[in-house]
Scaffold this motif. Structure first.
Motif, PDB file in Angstrom:
ATOM      1  N   UNK A  28       9.885 -28.481  10.077  1.00  0.00           N
ATOM      2  CA  UNK A  28      10.416 -27.745   8.932  1.00  0.00           C
ATOM      3  C   UNK A  28      10.957 -28.671   7.871  1.00  0.00           C
ATOM      4  N   UNK A  29      11.623 -29.712   8.299  1.00  0.00           N
ATOM      5  CA  UNK A  29      12.208 -30.651   7.349  1.00  0.00           C
ATOM      6  C   UNK A  29      13.671 -30.854   7.666  1.00  0.00           C
ATOM      7  N   UNK A  30      13.982 -31.955   8.341  1.00  0.00           N
ATOM      8  CA  UNK A  30      15.381 -32.117   8.726  1.00  0.00           C
ATOM      9  C   UNK A  30      16.199 -32.597   7.541  1.00  0.00           C
ATOM     10  N   UNK A  31      17.498 -32.295   7.612  1.00  0.00           N
ATOM     11  CA  UNK A  31      18.361 -32.685   6.507  1.00  0.00           C
ATOM     12  C   UNK A  31      18.363 -31.652   5.391  1.00  0.00           C
ATOM     13  N   UNK A  32      17.587 -30.572   5.555  1.00  0.00           N
ATOM     14  CA  UNK A  32      17.743 -29.419   4.662  1.00  0.00           C
ATOM     15  C   UNK A  32      17.923 -28.240   5.600  1.00  0.00           C
ATOM     16  N   UNK A  33      18.949 -27.443   5.368  1.00  0.00           N
ATOM     17  CA  UNK A  33      19.249 -26.379   6.319  1.00  0.00           C
ATOM     18  C   UNK A  33      18.118 -25.360   6.386  1.00  0.00           C
ATOM     19  N   UNK A  34      17.541 -25.022   5.209  1.00  0.00           N
ATOM     20  CA  UNK A  34      16.482 -24.008   5.259  1.00  0.00           C
ATOM     21  C   UNK A  34      15.221 -24.574   5.889  1.00  0.00           C
ATOM     22  N   UNK A  35      15.050 -25.884   5.831  1.00  0.00           N
ATOM     23  CA  UNK A  35      13.908 -26.505   6.499  1.00  0.00           C
ATOM     24  C   UNK A  35      13.897 -26.197   7.983  1.00  0.00           C
ATOM     25  N   UNK A  36      15.082 -26.234   8.597  1.00  0.00           N
ATOM     26  CA  UNK A  36      15.178 -25.946  10.028  1.00  0.00           C
ATOM     27  C   UNK A  36      14.702 -24.527  10.310  1.00  0.00           C
ATOM     28  N   UNK A  37      15.119 -23.591   9.451  1.00  0.00           N
ATOM     29  CA  UNK A  37      14.741 -22.189   9.648  1.00  0.00           C
ATOM     30  C   UNK A  37      13.230 -22.025   9.484  1.00  0.00           C
ATOM     31  N   UNK A  38      12.697 -22.624   8.415  1.00  0.00           N
ATOM     32  CA  UNK A  38      11.254 -22.549   8.178  1.00  0.00           C
ATOM     33  C   UNK A  38      10.495 -23.113   9.382  1.00  0.00           C
ATOM     34  N   UNK A  39      10.937 -24.276   9.863  1.00  0.00           N
ATOM     35  CA  UNK A  39      10.252 -24.917  10.984  1.00  0.00           C
ATOM     36  C   UNK A  39      10.241 -24.030  12.219  1.00  0.00           C
ATOM     37  N   UNK A  40      11.407 -23.460  12.553  1.00  0.00           N
ATOM     38  CA  UNK A  40      11.493 -22.624  13.750  1.00  0.00           C
ATOM     39  C   UNK A  40      10.558 -21.433  13.628  1.00  0.00           C
ATOM     40  N   UNK A  41      10.526 -20.806  12.463  1.00  0.00           N
ATOM     41  CA  UNK A  41       9.688 -19.623  12.287  1.00  0.00           C
ATOM     42  C   UNK A  41       8.204 -19.979  12.334  1.00  0.00           C
ATOM     43  N   UNK A  42       7.825 -21.018  11.581  1.00  0.00           N
ATOM     44  CA  UNK A  42       6.405 -21.393  11.521  1.00  0.00           C
ATOM     45  C   UNK A  42       5.884 -21.779  12.905  1.00  0.00           C
ATOM     46  N   UNK A  43       6.639 -22.637  13.591  1.00  0.00           N
ATOM     47  CA  UNK A  43       6.150 -23.104  14.892  1.00  0.00           C
ATOM     48  C   UNK A  43       6.125 -21.958  15.900  1.00  0.00           C
ATOM     49  N   UNK A  44       7.133 -21.078  15.850  1.00  0.00           N
ATOM     50  CA  UNK A  44       7.149 -19.978  16.809  1.00  0.00           C
ATOM     51  C   UNK A  44       5.975 -19.026  16.583  1.00  0.00           C
ATOM     52  N   UNK A  45       5.683 -18.737  15.313  1.00  0.00           N
ATOM     53  CA  UNK A  45       4.530 -17.875  15.031  1.00  0.00           C
ATOM     54  C   UNK A  45       3.246 -18.537  15.508  1.00  0.00           C
TER      55      UNK A  45
END
Lengths: 257, 375
Positions: B299-316
């Protein structure tokens, strides 16, 4: 958070007496005696291994001496304090390699360094006051980085990083500044500016500069201390130490200055 | 810039979350099944689960992305929060279990236990459970943090220690004697606060609660990383020694952040368990914790929304791919991690936000291609 101030009624801000440090039998400092006067600008010179960095490490609490006493003013025993406490009591150190916080802006770098309560909760809840803004602006002025205030420190040139780091020390309102090789790797113009900056700081602060560059030392120092094999070999004006026979033999002779 | 109360990314994330949450609920309730606008209860449940992952990723990003503490044990805090909630849900079953014991959960009856172990006392209270959900991971992280950060353990050694911690907990929770249902964990839940977990409305409420919790957590994390302490933390990430020379006690900042992050992970676990209906020692497995790291990296570490994006994308991606070819998923995950590290060090959001990063990626790829052609 009121830390006791160093008592300098005798005009001396740093007392180092009979300090010895050894690493695996190698005596990095050997019965060293050094006194820094309040408000003076002192240069420390010496060949590699003479003990300059170890001396800085002892003052800032990074290395504990095997013997001797180190006092900040007459009243504060530095050997009883840890690194953070020593910083909070008013001793700032600039390292050889500039270590500014590259991911933060110039302004934020200074903001973090301000003289204030640095415990966790105070920091979490902190808001900048008008007075503190003025302090930061003043430091920016002193180090000549006003126009760079919102740039990331990682984008600065080597010289600008050196000044920013000195600025960070100033923001903490220290009594004693330890500056390690401020001229290393700078251009001629940058060296001149650094020399001006350091001389302007003496008086209000006491400044100890470790430097290899002899012309730089000559341009800023009134008093020079020569270290050799962990103790003080000579101390006095630049002319005095350069004409000192021992110094010529062990240091200037070897380095060919 | 740093004085901005409501940073733009914070506003954007909050808005997206609220809109998604409201849309999903309306689409589920208002539109009839068969309508193209209808969102099935299955999807609501799945989304709720992914948002728990997003909260977990957020908690890891806070310590890893901002403070450089690469925890490979965040799955443990998540699982502990989940177990605390699981205990409450077990107690809610009451005498409806297979053995019909009004106090003891089935597995304890099966083990011939005559009374609840001491740590199960009070778990029939929801309030006490909420306390446990936060306190257990928090206290563990606090103790672990104080010991590790005081002795200046950092970098890869710290990662290994956190990994060992979650592995040890997994082994412990596998044992029946631990009193957490051993291998099978806690399951067969019926109610939460008296509402049936099978009912669609309960699931919708759980989904909404997850959205709201993620919102609040995001807001608080944003406040932490933008306040002065957040700057100190960034400083610690880049040069801890310098921070202590400036006069900050870096250990207290790291312990605080690590503990707070563990509490968030625990809350994520507590929201997760009622939505999936089971918690077992597998949640402690090291691979889970590594997966969290991969979410954040992608998702992109060091940006809070990056973590959220990463979790959602990878889980899907995971749910799609494991449907198609289950055995390929781990390879895909590993491959994704390598690719992201090599070509997108700032993750997906770094690529989207930063035209320079995009250009750099294109250059890198075309350079590789050119080289291959040359050879």
């Amino acid at each position: 958070m009121n830390y006791p101030k160093p008592d300098t009624t005798h005009g001396v801000i740093l007392y180092m007496e009979d300090v010895s440090v050894s690493f695996d039998g190698f005596k990095a400092l050997n019965n060293l005696n050094l006194y820094i006067n309040d408000g003076e600008l002192r240069c420390l010179i010496g060949a590699n291994g003479a003990g300059k960095t170890t001396l800085m490490d002892v003052i800032t609490g990074m290395t504990r001496p095997d013997a001797g006493t180190v006092n900040f003013g007459q009243n504060i025993d530095l050997l009883k304090l840890n690194q953070e406490q020593i910083a909070r009591y008013g001793i700032g150190r600039k390292f050889q390699k500039p270590t500014v916080f590259e991911a933060l802006t110039v302004y934020e770098n200074l903001y973090l360094s301000l003289h204030m309560d640095k415990r966790l909760w105070a920091t979490l809840l902190h808001k900048l006051s008008g007075e503190q803004r003025d302090d930061i602006d003043q430091v920016l002025e002193t180090i000549g980085l006003v126009s760079m205030r919102n740039r990331y420190a990682g984008e600065l040139s080597h010289g600008q990083k050196q000044w920013l780091e000195i600025g960070m020390l100033l923001a903490a309102k220290p009594r004693l500044l330890l500056v390690d090789e401020p001229a290393a790797g700078l251009t001629v113009q940058e060296v001149e500016r650094t020399a001006e900056l350091l001389t302007s700081l003496a008086g209000e602060h006491s400044v100890v500069v470790v430097e290899h560059d002899m012309s730089f030392v000559r341009s800023i120092a009134k008093t020079v201390t020569v270290l050799h094999q962990g103790s003080v070999l000579a101390e006095g004006s630049m002319d005095y130490v350069q004409s000192h026979p021992e110094v010529k033999r062990v240091y200037l002779g070897e380095e060919g200055v | 810039m740093m004085m901005n109360w409501f940073s733009t990314s914070l506003r954007r994330v909050c808005l997206t979350l609220i809109l998604t949450g409201v849309y999903v609920v309306i689409a589920n309730v208002v539109f009839p099944e068969g309508s193209i606008f209808h969102v099935s209860s299955y999807t609501v449940n799945l989304l709720g689960k992914y948002l728990c992952y997003a909260l977990l990723a957020l908690s890891l990003d806070l310590v890893w992305g901002y403070c450089g503490i690469m925890s490979l044990g965040h799955g443990a805090f998540f699982a502990l929060g989940g177990y605390a909630m699981g205990m409450y849900l077990m107690r809610q079953i009451g005498d409806r279990g297979v053995y019909g014991n009004p106090i003891l959960p089935d597995f304890m009856v099966f083990l011939d236990w005559s009374s609840l172990p001491w740590f199960w006392s009070g778990t029939d209270s929801f309030i006490w459970t909420l306390f446990l959900v936060m306190a257990v991971p928090g206290v563990l992280a606090f103790i672990f943090g104080v010991m590790a950060f005081r002795s200046k353990v950092s970098g890869v050694y710290l990662s290994i220690m956190t990994q060992a911690m979650t592995y040890a907990l997994m082994l412990a929770f596998f044992r029946n004697e631990m009193g957490f249902g051993g291998n099978n964990g806690l399951t067969d839940f019926k109610d939460i606060l008296g509402f049936s977990l099978q009912s669609n409305n309960t699931r919708l409420v759980l989904f909404m609660l997850t959205v709201i919790t993620l919102l609040v957590a995001y807001y608080v994390c944003d406040k932490i990383v933008t306040c002065k302490a957040g700057k100190v933390v960034l400083g610690i990430r880049d040069s801890e020694r310098r921070v202590s020379f400036v006069g900050y006690n870096t250990v207290s900042f790291k312990v605080f952040l690590f503990t707070f992050s563990a509490i968030l992970a625990g809350i994520a676990g507590a929201l997760y368990v009622p939505q999936v209906g089971i918690i077992n020692p597998g949640e402690f497995s090291p691979i889970n914790s590594i997966e969290i790291v991969i979410w954040v990296a992608i998702g992109g570490r060091g940006t809070l929304y990056g973590a959220i994006v990463g979790a959602l994308v990878v889980s899907f991606a995971k749910s799609k791919l494991t449907g198609l070819m289950p055995e390929a998923w781990l390879f895909a995950l590993g491959g994704l991690f390598v690719l992201v590290t090599l070509f997108m060090p700032k993750g997906i959001v770094g690529l989207i936000n930063n035209p320079e990063a995009r250009q750099a990626l294109i250059n890198k790829l075309s350079l590789r291609l050119a080289r291959k052609k040359g050879a």
